[in-house]
Design an enzyme around this catalytic site. Structure first.
Site, short mmCIF file in Angstrom:
data_model
loop_
_atom_site.label_atom_id
_atom_site.label_comp_id
_atom_site.label_asym_id
_atom_site.label_seq_id
_atom_site.Cartn_x
_atom_site.Cartn_y
_atom_site.Cartn_z
CB CYS A 8 -0.99 -0.03 1.15
SG CYS A 8 -0.26 -0.05 2.80
CG ASN A 11 4.20 -1.69 5.22
OD1 ASN A 11 5.30 -2.00 5.69
ND2 ASN A 11 3.25 -2.58 5.08
CB CYS A 13 -3.83 1.78 6.99
SG CYS A 13 -3.52 3.29 7.93
NE ARG A 14 -4.52 1.55 1.78
CZ ARG A 14 -4.32 2.27 0.68
NH1 ARG A 14 -5.20 2.22 -0.30
NH2 ARG A 14 -3.25 3.03 0.57
CB SER A 15 0.09 -3.55 2.72
OG SER A 15 0.99 -2.67 3.32
CG ASP A 125 -5.08 6.02 2.12
OD1 ASP A 125 -5.11 5.75 3.35
OD2 ASP A 125 -4.19 6.70 1.59
#
Ligand code: 4NP
Length: 153
Positions: A8, A11, A13-15, A125
């Protein structure tokens, strides 16, 4: 060993969430001898940091601890991983630009394409959004991780 890398922007939050949820499923299904995962971001702003407290708080609520430390993507990632799962189109374009010739572009995929309910392009995001978006991201990433692992089997 098939090695996958979730990517993401920051690195945090999402990934890291995708990595943790994917590996939880791998562990639960005793597939550790077949699959390994890591995550990274395009930015180094948060290098060395744990995931965002909001991401970790929701994960804990669902029984998942995220221990990953943020790191930026490196050229070696295109040698060390078999497949790259990218969280949104903007990051996807950058990863494609960084790709060395040997790495097959078909091995760089938008993770949201694996969403069985709302397949699309972006895992949103959540960084500048409120906690409800973090909840939504958790559910999206959970669905995508399960469906992605199913597709690998
Ligand atoms: P992520 O969210 O890409 O899901 O980790 C973000 C985290 C930090 C920033 C942007 C997005 N940032 O600009 O610092």
């Amino acid at each position: 060993m098939y090695k996958v890398l979730f990517i993401c922007l920051g690195n945090i939050c999402r990934s890291p969430l995708a990595e943790a949820l994917f590996m939880k499923l791998v562990n639960e299904n005793q597939l550790n001898n077949r699959f390994a995962a890591d995550s990274c971001g395009l930015l180094d702003f948060h290098k060395g940091d744990l995931a965002d407290p909001r991401t970790r708080q929701i994960a804990i609520k669902y029984g998942l601890e995220i221990v990953h430390r943020s790191r930026p993507i490196t050229a070696n990632d295109f040698y060390n991983f078999d497949e790259l799962l990218v969280m949104d189109e903007a990051v996807f374009s950058k990863v494609m630009e960084m790709k060395p010739p040997h790495f097959d572009s078909s091995q760089i995929k938008l993770f949201r394409n694996f969403d069985p309910y709302q397949p699309g392009t972006d895992v949103p995001d959540p960084y500048y959004k409120d906690i409800a978006v973090f909840e939504e991201v958790h559910l999206i990433v959970e669905r995508c991780a399960a469906n992605y692992l199913k597709a690998l089997l």
